[in-house]
Design a protein around this motif. Structure first.
Motif, PDB file in Angstrom:
ATOM      1  N   VAL A 199      48.038 -14.281 -25.121  1.00 38.71           N
ATOM      2  CA  VAL A 199      46.903 -14.778 -24.417  1.00 38.71           C
ATOM      3  C   VAL A 199      45.722 -15.100 -25.466  1.00 38.71           C
ATOM      4  CG1 VAL A 199      45.319 -14.430 -22.592  1.00 38.71           C
ATOM      5  CG2 VAL A 199      47.661 -13.862 -22.239  1.00 38.71           C
ATOM      6  N   HIS A 204      38.919 -11.046 -22.952  1.00 31.59           N
ATOM      7  CA  HIS A 204      40.022 -10.140 -22.117  1.00 31.59           C
ATOM      8  C   HIS A 204      41.144  -9.837 -22.976  1.00 31.59           C
ATOM      9  CE1 HIS A 204      37.987 -11.794 -18.448  1.00 31.59           C
ATOM     10  NE2 HIS A 204      37.769 -12.746 -19.042  1.00 31.59           N
ATOM     11  N   PRO A 208      44.347  -8.611 -20.656  1.00 29.80           N
ATOM     12  CA  PRO A 208      44.563 -10.097 -20.367  1.00 29.80           C
ATOM     13  C   PRO A 208      45.130 -10.226 -18.955  1.00 29.80           C
ATOM     14  CG  PRO A 208      46.286  -9.380 -21.921  1.00 29.80           C
ATOM     15  CD  PRO A 208      45.463  -8.240 -21.515  1.00 29.80           C
ATOM     16  N   LEU A 209      45.644  -9.432 -18.303  1.00 33.54           N
ATOM     17  CA  LEU A 209      46.123  -9.343 -16.812  1.00 33.54           C
ATOM     18  C   LEU A 209      45.076  -8.696 -16.005  1.00 33.54           C
ATOM     19  CD1 LEU A 209      49.794  -8.489 -17.292  1.00 33.54           C
ATOM     20  CD2 LEU A 209      48.936 -10.560 -17.521  1.00 33.54           C
ATOM     21  N   LEU A 212      44.625 -10.137 -11.992  1.00 29.96           N
ATOM     22  CA  LEU A 212      46.021 -10.409 -11.329  1.00 29.96           C
ATOM     23  C   LEU A 212      46.718  -9.077 -10.811  1.00 29.96           C
ATOM     24  CD1 LEU A 212      47.062 -12.617 -14.310  1.00 29.96           C
ATOM     25  CD2 LEU A 212      46.917 -13.327 -11.978  1.00 29.96           C
ATOM     26  N   ALA A 236      46.934  -5.244 -15.012  1.00 29.80           N
ATOM     27  CA  ALA A 236      47.422  -5.612 -13.817  1.00 29.80           C
ATOM     28  C   ALA A 236      47.247  -4.583 -12.864  1.00 29.80           C
ATOM     29  CB  ALA A 236      48.719  -6.104 -13.759  1.00 29.80           C
ATOM     30  N   ALA A 398      48.759 -15.593 -17.431  1.00 32.23           N
ATOM     31  CA  ALA A 398      47.250 -15.114 -17.580  1.00 32.23           C
ATOM     32  C   ALA A 398      46.695 -16.431 -18.264  1.00 32.23           C
ATOM     33  CB  ALA A 398      47.259 -14.058 -18.627  1.00 32.23           C
ATOM     34  N   LYS A 401      45.723 -18.825 -15.210  1.00 29.00           N
ATOM     35  CA  LYS A 401      44.569 -17.966 -14.475  1.00 29.00           C
ATOM     36  C   LYS A 401      43.072 -18.370 -15.028  1.00 29.00           C
ATOM     37  CE  LYS A 401      42.673 -13.861 -12.435  1.00 29.00           C
ATOM     38  NZ  LYS A 401      41.451 -13.896 -12.933  1.00 29.00           N
TER      39      LYS A 401
END
Length: 527
Positions: A199, A204, A208-209, A212, A236, A398, A401
């Motif tokens: 990512v 982030h 990175p998640l 989500l 996440a 990711a 998004k």
């Protein structure tokens, strides 16, 4: 932590074991527990101890190193027979003089990675064994073997079984040591790093998640680690994840991304939790699939298409090797993305070996994948690793998004069939392989006489026929199962009712084949 090897027991008459019957392609599989009618236990502790000795002997001879200089890692899935068989395998290995690293519950891909990744305090292993029978019922178990070159081939398994049957092993003079190690955390940390670097967003990077919601389903197999050791460290929200605890009775559903009940379960979990993504693994995590935010599965052709889109963006012009039952729409999709679609035949080792062969001949191939969810990438040692494929999907998720897009936009042009069906016909003949080949030859001749049917050239398994009439607009593939007396028939159509039209035309041929059981046709309402 150092532990002592398990003692030998002698309740099994090893001279009466049908060793060759334990081979299942490039694995070993057998019945490990009683409890299923007409299935006799043939994978006992004594048998597995002998197999441990045989692998140690084979590895020593293959690498040209004394057994006393070898280290072999051992892991298992959640099966009820796993702890006993693991002790038995370790006993055989250590009594051959090899050291053993006991990983406890692990994944099949992690076992291979132990032969190529060095962690502080743990050497690279010379070989690895995973105790698993994938998605098969609770009473089964098996062994998968690895070296740093990858999983063993059929000829290697045959050689190991022959060594086990002979039972002529040299005494090493000194028993190998056993140490326990949490290698699954090492394996998981690598996946976390892959997502962060993939990512690569400055704001982030560590998480990175974040933002989500991702629910996962381990089916009570060995994949539960992915939730708290991969998804959570990446930020996440995993609320709603299910069946993460290992349970060898598999009380909720079969851990299998090809199973309709299993896929329905994770799809429902995505919808109920309003999640952005769903993940499901098989028992030993060498296969995986996903679910999009609308609750629609990303498996079979859709999974292959999404992975192909990612690969072809990173490696333009790559050849994608798949098994024989992929759709015509997938072939068009890969071609439109600038790739080459190469259909081979069923069997994950077959597609992997073919992809490696193509690369050796100068034809770039970065992905080998089956509709079953077995997928291997050149960048990852051509290891069929469900967790790695899902990790690649997380990078795509990711990035999508952050760009304000949906991950499935990448496959928006994939043409999917209106109908598809697989009918499995049992062969009631002693020499089922010869009979199956006769039937395939007969279907080919029959198809060549039919209006609107064209036998597809360059087909590597069974017979594939394009059905071009407007009321059919599809294809069928008849093949012989790799190991069982079964003939799977796959039919797809781009029009409503087309599958039944194709199937009924084929039934005219099958009804005169006396050694084919057509009950599956009858159950599906063909006439």
């Amino acid at each position: 932590m150092t532990i002592s090897p398990a003692p030998f027991s002698n309740s099994t008459d090893l001279a009466s074991v049908d060793w060759a019957k334990l081979q299942n392609g490039s694995d070993i599989r057998g019945v490990a527990l009683e409890g299923v009618a007409d299935e006799q236990v043939n994978l006992t502790g004594e048998v597995v101890t002998r197999l441990g000795q045989a692998f140690a002997a084979w590895l020593s001879a293959t690498l040209g190193k004394p057994a006393g200089e070898l280290t072999i890692s051992m892991g298992r899935d959640s099966r009820l027979s796993g702890p006993e068989l693991m002790r038995a395998a370790i006993a055989g290995i250590t009594r051959s003089g090899c050291d053993v690293l006991d990983f406890g519950i692990a994944s099949t891909p992690a076992m291979f990675m132990s032969t190529v990744l060095a962690d502080s305090g743990i050497p690279k292993c010379d070989g690895a064994i995973m105790l698993t029978a994938s998605h098969l019922p609770f009473n089964r178990n098996g062994l998968k073997f690895f070296t740093k070159q990858g999983g063993l081939d059929k000829k290697d398994i045959k050689a190991i079984l022959q060594l086990a049957e002979a039972g002529e092993f040299k005494s090493p003079g000194e028993v190998g040591a056993i140490a326990q190690h949490d290698f699954i955390s090492v394996y998981a940390a690598r996946l976390v790093d892959i997502v962060r670097k993939g990512v690569n967003h400055p704001e982030h990077y560590d998480l990175p998640l974040q933002g989500l919601k991702i629910v996962m389903d381990a089916g009570n197999g060995a994949g539960g680690f992915y939730c708290d050791r991969v998804l959570a460290p990446l930020g996440a929200d995993t609320t709603g994840s299910q069946f993460l605890d290992p349970n060898g009775t598999f009380p909720n559903h079969v851990p299998n991304p090809e199973n309709a009940e299993a896929m329905a379960s994770i799809c429902q979990a995505v919808l109920e939790n309003q999640a952005d993504f769903g993940i499901i693994f098989d028992t030993d995590v060498d296969r995986g699939a996903a679910v999009d935010a609308s609750g629609r599965p990303l498996n079979r052709n859709r999974l292959i298409a999404l992975m192909s889109a990612i690969v072809l963006r990173e490696h333009p012009g790559s050849t994608i090797v798949t098994d024989s039952i992929t759709s015509d729409g997938l072939a068009e999709f890969i071609q439109d993305k600038g790739g080459v679609h190469h259909r081979l035949k069923r069997g994950y080792k077959n597609v992997i070996n073919e992809s490696q062969r193509l690369n050796g001949e100068g034809q770039e191939s970065w992905l080998a994948i089956e509709t079953s969810g077995h997928g291997a990438m050149r960048e990852n040692y051509f290891l069929d690793d469900g967790a790695y494929l899902v990790t690649k999907l997380l990078v795509e998720l990711a990035k999508s998004k952050l760009d304000g897009k949906s991950v499935v936009e990448a496959i928006s042009t994939l043409k999917e069939p209106v109908e598809s069906e697989e009918i499995r016909m049992k062969i009631e003949a002693e020499d089922f392989k010869s009979y199956g080949e006769e039937v395939i030859a007969g279907v080919k001749a029959f198809a060549e006489e039919q209006a609107g049917w064209e036998v597809v050239p360059n087909n590597y398994e069974g017979v594939r026929v394009a059905c071009t009439s407007p009321e059919e607009d599809g294809w069928f593939l008849l093949r012989l199962s790799l190991h069982d007396p079964v003939m799977p028939l796959n039919i797809e159509s781009n029009v409503e009712g087309g599958v039944k039209v194709i199937g009924n035309r084929l039934l005219e041929f099958f009804q005169v084949q006396r050694k084919l059981n057509l009950s599956a046709f009858n159950a599906d309402g063909y006439k």
